[in-house]
Design a protein around this motif. Structure first.
Motif, short mmCIF file in Angstrom:
data_model
loop_
_atom_site.label_atom_id
_atom_site.label_comp_id
_atom_site.label_asym_id
_atom_site.label_seq_id
_atom_site.Cartn_x
_atom_site.Cartn_y
_atom_site.Cartn_z
N UNK A 243 0.84 -1.21 0.00
CA UNK A 243 0.00 0.00 0.00
C UNK A 243 0.87 1.25 0.00
N UNK A 244 1.96 1.22 0.76
CA UNK A 244 2.83 2.39 0.86
C UNK A 244 3.65 2.60 -0.41
N UNK A 245 3.92 1.54 -1.14
CA UNK A 245 4.57 1.71 -2.43
C UNK A 245 3.68 2.50 -3.39
N UNK A 246 2.36 2.27 -3.26
CA UNK A 246 1.40 2.97 -4.13
C UNK A 246 1.11 4.37 -3.62
N UNK A 247 1.11 4.54 -2.29
CA UNK A 247 0.83 5.86 -1.70
C UNK A 247 1.67 6.03 -0.44
N UNK A 248 2.87 6.62 -0.58
CA UNK A 248 3.76 6.78 0.58
C UNK A 248 3.18 7.67 1.68
N UNK A 249 2.13 8.43 1.37
CA UNK A 249 1.54 9.34 2.36
C UNK A 249 0.27 8.78 3.00
N UNK A 250 0.04 7.49 2.86
CA UNK A 250 -1.15 6.89 3.46
C UNK A 250 -0.96 6.71 4.96
N UNK A 251 -1.69 7.51 5.74
CA UNK A 251 -1.60 7.40 7.20
C UNK A 251 -2.11 6.04 7.67
N UNK A 252 -3.15 5.53 7.00
CA UNK A 252 -3.71 4.23 7.38
C UNK A 252 -2.66 3.13 7.22
N UNK A 253 -1.96 3.16 6.09
CA UNK A 253 -0.95 2.13 5.83
C UNK A 253 0.23 2.26 6.80
N UNK A 254 0.67 3.47 7.10
CA UNK A 254 1.77 3.67 8.04
C UNK A 254 1.39 3.14 9.42
N UNK A 255 0.19 3.46 9.86
CA UNK A 255 -0.25 2.99 11.18
C UNK A 255 -0.37 1.46 11.17
N UNK A 256 -0.98 0.91 10.13
CA UNK A 256 -1.13 -0.54 10.06
C UNK A 256 0.21 -1.24 10.05
N UNK A 257 1.18 -0.68 9.32
CA UNK A 257 2.52 -1.26 9.27
C UNK A 257 3.15 -1.25 10.67
N UNK A 258 2.95 -0.15 11.38
CA UNK A 258 3.49 -0.06 12.75
C UNK A 258 2.89 -1.12 13.66
N UNK A 259 1.58 -1.31 13.58
CA UNK A 259 0.91 -2.31 14.41
C UNK A 259 1.41 -3.72 14.07
#
Length: 214
Positions: free
Chosen positions: A193-209
């Motif tokens: 998801x982050x490769x497609x949209x590096x500014x996705x807050x949802x993906x950053x948070x999910x990756x952290x979890x």
């Protein structure tokens, strides 16, 4: 220039209040103005005006499919889900071959927590048009809310087969995999998801979890 269009359509409606098309066009214009409104208050004002004009248009042409579908969408945005359902069902009665109408009905049912009805509506839409990746995301989300995670994951995978650029599909896939305790799969989905949209807050948070769980 939506404001100029609104003024012109209003004049047409005043000059001859018994012609359907200017009323329909005025309703669409208010919907467009709602979409670009700078505040919630302005958006709601335009939606209410759109509803008022569409009701007049329906009085003139009760069997117009687009008007019934559009007023349903306005009511949905205003949180009046029962009225949204009523007019969406009317649109389906007029044109039972519209995948968009069934898709809208599924979203309405999902908002009413009628998930089984939502899935049935989404299936009806897919029977008419199988290639609807965004609808598959909505359908998968409905499955997730019912705890049917494998069915949800299947929907997200199908959506990505149809459109591999859907970052939201990877976000939902990551969320679903996490709930299935498939933490490595969840992490990989969020990374995609982050490769497609590096500014996705949802993906950053999910990756952290996912990283914390690993």
């Amino acid at each position: 220039n939506f404001e100029a269009a609104r003024e012109s359509y209003e004049q047409a409606c005043k000059i001859n209040p018994y012609i359907f098309r200017p009323h329909y066009n005025l309703g669409v214009t208010h919907q467009m103005l709602a979409a670009v409104a700078k505040s919630v208050k302005q958006m709601e004002e335009h939606l209410f005006k759109a509803v008022s004009v569409y009701l007049r248009a329906i009085t003139l042409e009760p069997e117009d499919f687009e008007t019934n579908l559009n007023i349903s969408a306005c009511y949905f945005q205003l949180g009046k889900h029962d009225l949204a359902e009523q007019y969406c069902l009317a649109a389906i009665r007029i044109n039972p071959d519209s995948p968009q109408a069934y898709s809208n009905l599924g979203i309405i049912y999902d908002s009413l927590n009628r998930h089984h009805d939502a899935i049935a509506a989404f299936r009806n839409s897919l029977d008419i048009d199988t290639r609807q990746p965004k609808l598959l995301l909505n359908m998968g989300s409905s499955y997730m809310r019912q705890g049917l995670l494998r069915q949800a994951m299947h929907c997200f995978d199908l959506a990505l087969r149809q459109d591999a650029t859907l970052g939201a599909a990877y976000e939902l896939k990551g969320m679903c995999a996490y709930q299935m305790k498939e933490y490595r799969q969840s992490l990989e989905a969020y990374e995609r998801a982050l490769l497609l949209d590096p500014r996705s807050a949802i993906a950053h948070r999910g990756l952290g979890v996912a990283c914390m769980s690993l």
